[in-house]
Design a protein around this motif. Sequence first.
Motif, PDB file in Angstrom:
ATOM      1  N   GLU A  42     107.479 -27.190 -18.566  1.00 48.48           N
ATOM      2  CA  GLU A  42     106.992 -28.232 -19.465  1.00 48.48           C
ATOM      3  C   GLU A  42     105.731 -28.880 -18.909  1.00 48.48           C
ATOM      4  O   GLU A  42     105.661 -29.233 -17.741  1.00 48.48           O
ATOM      5  N   LEU A  43     104.742 -29.057 -19.734  1.00 48.65           N
ATOM      6  CA  LEU A  43     103.526 -29.766 -19.325  1.00 48.65           C
ATOM      7  C   LEU A  43     103.758 -31.265 -19.452  1.00 48.65           C
ATOM      8  O   LEU A  43     104.144 -31.759 -20.510  1.00 48.65           O
ATOM      9  N   PHE A  94      96.738 -29.112 -14.427  1.00 50.12           N
ATOM     10  CA  PHE A  94      95.661 -28.763 -15.342  1.00 50.12           C
ATOM     11  C   PHE A  94      94.824 -29.993 -15.661  1.00 50.12           C
ATOM     12  O   PHE A  94      95.359 -31.065 -15.971  1.00 50.12           O
ATOM     13  N   GLY A 131      91.432 -26.600 -18.270  1.00 48.02           N
ATOM     14  CA  GLY A 131      90.905 -25.816 -17.173  1.00 48.02           C
ATOM     15  C   GLY A 131      91.904 -24.753 -16.759  1.00 48.02           C
ATOM     16  O   GLY A 131      93.029 -24.718 -17.275  1.00 48.02           O
ATOM     17  N   TYR A 162     100.548 -23.542 -28.648  1.00 49.24           N
ATOM     18  CA  TYR A 162      99.741 -22.935 -27.605  1.00 49.24           C
ATOM     19  C   TYR A 162     100.409 -21.640 -27.143  1.00 49.24           C
ATOM     20  O   TYR A 162     101.630 -21.537 -27.111  1.00 49.24           O
ATOM     21  N   GLN A 186     100.553 -19.382 -23.658  1.00 50.32           N
ATOM     22  CA  GLN A 186     100.221 -19.402 -22.240  1.00 50.32           C
ATOM     23  C   GLN A 186     100.719 -18.131 -21.574  1.00 50.32           C
ATOM     24  O   GLN A 186     101.925 -17.902 -21.489  1.00 50.32           O
ATOM     25  N   SER A 216      99.974 -17.299 -15.200  1.00 50.05           N
ATOM     26  CA  SER A 216      98.890 -17.787 -14.338  1.00 50.05           C
ATOM     27  C   SER A 216      97.615 -18.123 -15.115  1.00 50.05           C
ATOM     28  O   SER A 216      96.515 -18.083 -14.557  1.00 50.05           O
ATOM     29  N   GLN A 217      97.756 -18.444 -16.383  1.00 44.76           N
ATOM     30  CA  GLN A 217      96.602 -18.852 -17.185  1.00 44.76           C
ATOM     31  C   GLN A 217      96.827 -20.231 -17.787  1.00 44.76           C
ATOM     32  O   GLN A 217      97.949 -20.728 -17.837  1.00 44.76           O
ATOM     33  N   ALA A 218      95.762 -20.803 -18.267  1.00 44.26           N
ATOM     34  CA  ALA A 218      95.859 -22.084 -18.957  1.00 44.26           C
ATOM     35  C   ALA A 218      96.420 -21.871 -20.366  1.00 44.26           C
ATOM     36  O   ALA A 218      96.278 -20.792 -20.939  1.00 44.26           O
ATOM     37  N   PRO A 219      97.039 -22.891 -20.926  1.00 48.68           N
ATOM     38  CA  PRO A 219      97.454 -22.795 -22.331  1.00 48.68           C
ATOM     39  C   PRO A 219      96.243 -22.606 -23.238  1.00 48.68           C
ATOM     40  O   PRO A 219      95.198 -23.208 -23.023  1.00 48.68           O
ATOM     41  N   LEU A 224      95.076 -22.841 -27.200  1.00 49.90           N
ATOM     42  CA  LEU A 224      95.461 -23.380 -28.503  1.00 49.90           C
ATOM     43  C   LEU A 224      95.367 -22.301 -29.570  1.00 49.90           C
ATOM     44  O   LEU A 224      94.345 -21.620 -29.698  1.00 49.90           O
ATOM     45  N   MET A 275     104.447 -17.311 -22.777  1.00 52.18           N
ATOM     46  CA  MET A 275     105.142 -18.577 -23.032  1.00 52.18           C
ATOM     47  C   MET A 275     104.437 -19.240 -24.208  1.00 52.18           C
ATOM     48  O   MET A 275     103.205 -19.306 -24.240  1.00 52.18           O
ATOM     49  N   LEU A 324     104.065 -22.737 -26.218  1.00 54.51           N
ATOM     50  CA  LEU A 324     104.281 -24.168 -26.038  1.00 54.51           C
ATOM     51  C   LEU A 324     103.965 -24.915 -27.315  1.00 54.51           C
ATOM     52  O   LEU A 324     102.934 -24.694 -27.941  1.00 54.51           O
ATOM     53  N   PHE A 371     104.497 -32.236 -24.683  1.00 55.18           N
ATOM     54  CA  PHE A 371     104.884 -30.837 -24.766  1.00 55.18           C
ATOM     55  C   PHE A 371     106.396 -30.650 -24.697  1.00 55.18           C
ATOM     56  O   PHE A 371     107.114 -31.417 -24.037  1.00 55.18           O
ATOM     57  N   GLY A 372     106.846 -29.591 -25.350  1.00 54.17           N
ATOM     58  CA  GLY A 372     108.209 -29.126 -25.177  1.00 54.17           C
ATOM     59  C   GLY A 372     108.305 -28.236 -23.947  1.00 54.17           C
ATOM     60  O   GLY A 372     107.312 -28.001 -23.257  1.00 54.17           O
ATOM     61  N   ASP A 373     109.507 -27.723 -23.702  1.00 52.12           N
ATOM     62  CA  ASP A 373     109.742 -26.878 -22.533  1.00 52.12           C
ATOM     63  C   ASP A 373     109.216 -25.463 -22.701  1.00 52.12           C
ATOM     64  O   ASP A 373     109.140 -24.711 -21.733  1.00 52.12           O
TER      65      ASP A 373
END
Lengths: 117, 113
Positions: A44-45, A91, A108, B35, B37, B40-43, B45, B88, B90, B104-106
């Motif tokens: 979770e973020l 992030f 990022g 999103y 994801q 090892s990357q950013a989410p 959109l 993933m 999100l 955010f959710g899980d």
Amino acid sequence: AQKVTQAQTEISVVEKEDVTLDCVYETRDTTYYLFWYKQPPSGELVFLIRRNSFDEQNEISGRYSWNFQKSTSSFNFTITASQVVDSAVYFCALSEGLTNYGQNFVFGPGTRLSVLP
Amino acid sequence: DAMVIQNPRYQVTQFGKPVTLSCSQTLNHNVMYWYQQKSSQAPKLLFHYYDKDFNNEADTPDNFQSRRPNTSFCFLDIRSPGLGDAAMYLCATSISRGNQPQHFGDGTRLSIL
């Protein structure tokens, strides 16, 4: 185009050390918002902080502090006396607000912080 | 108490078989986001709803669709999942667009067989 750079891919520290996570951004807008999020292994973020472009005051929240410098387009995050529970991916994100197409909110690449006991 | 709830936590589907991921919120926020994801990357959109107004990101594949039947629920439909769609997913909400924090959710981890 807006862009967020987190040059540190991974950082390892020993518990109780201080650690600073760097964030450098690019934008042409004069009004923008910067965020930090934490993503623990559970996925979770978690929102940590928001800062708008007109407020350059540094902020402290417990062991967390943020240093916003428009002159260098940086919004760095420091954890003081780090703990194992701080281990996560962090992030930095930038929002220029609405555009004509979609939501202009960019993350990022993230910095993975490992705090060792 | 969870305020943005994603179901299921893990989803396995077959290559090409449609799949739907769900998200619900108790925050009564106007905006809901999806999103993607990858490891090892950013989410990234995919799209968002501002109330009933759907906003697609320019580079979101047509294979991805979304529905928001009411304020509380939002669905992500993948019409014909490919191996590259394993990721993933999100869901997030915010009071309004642009400068508001997103909650955010899980996440739902999608695997493609």
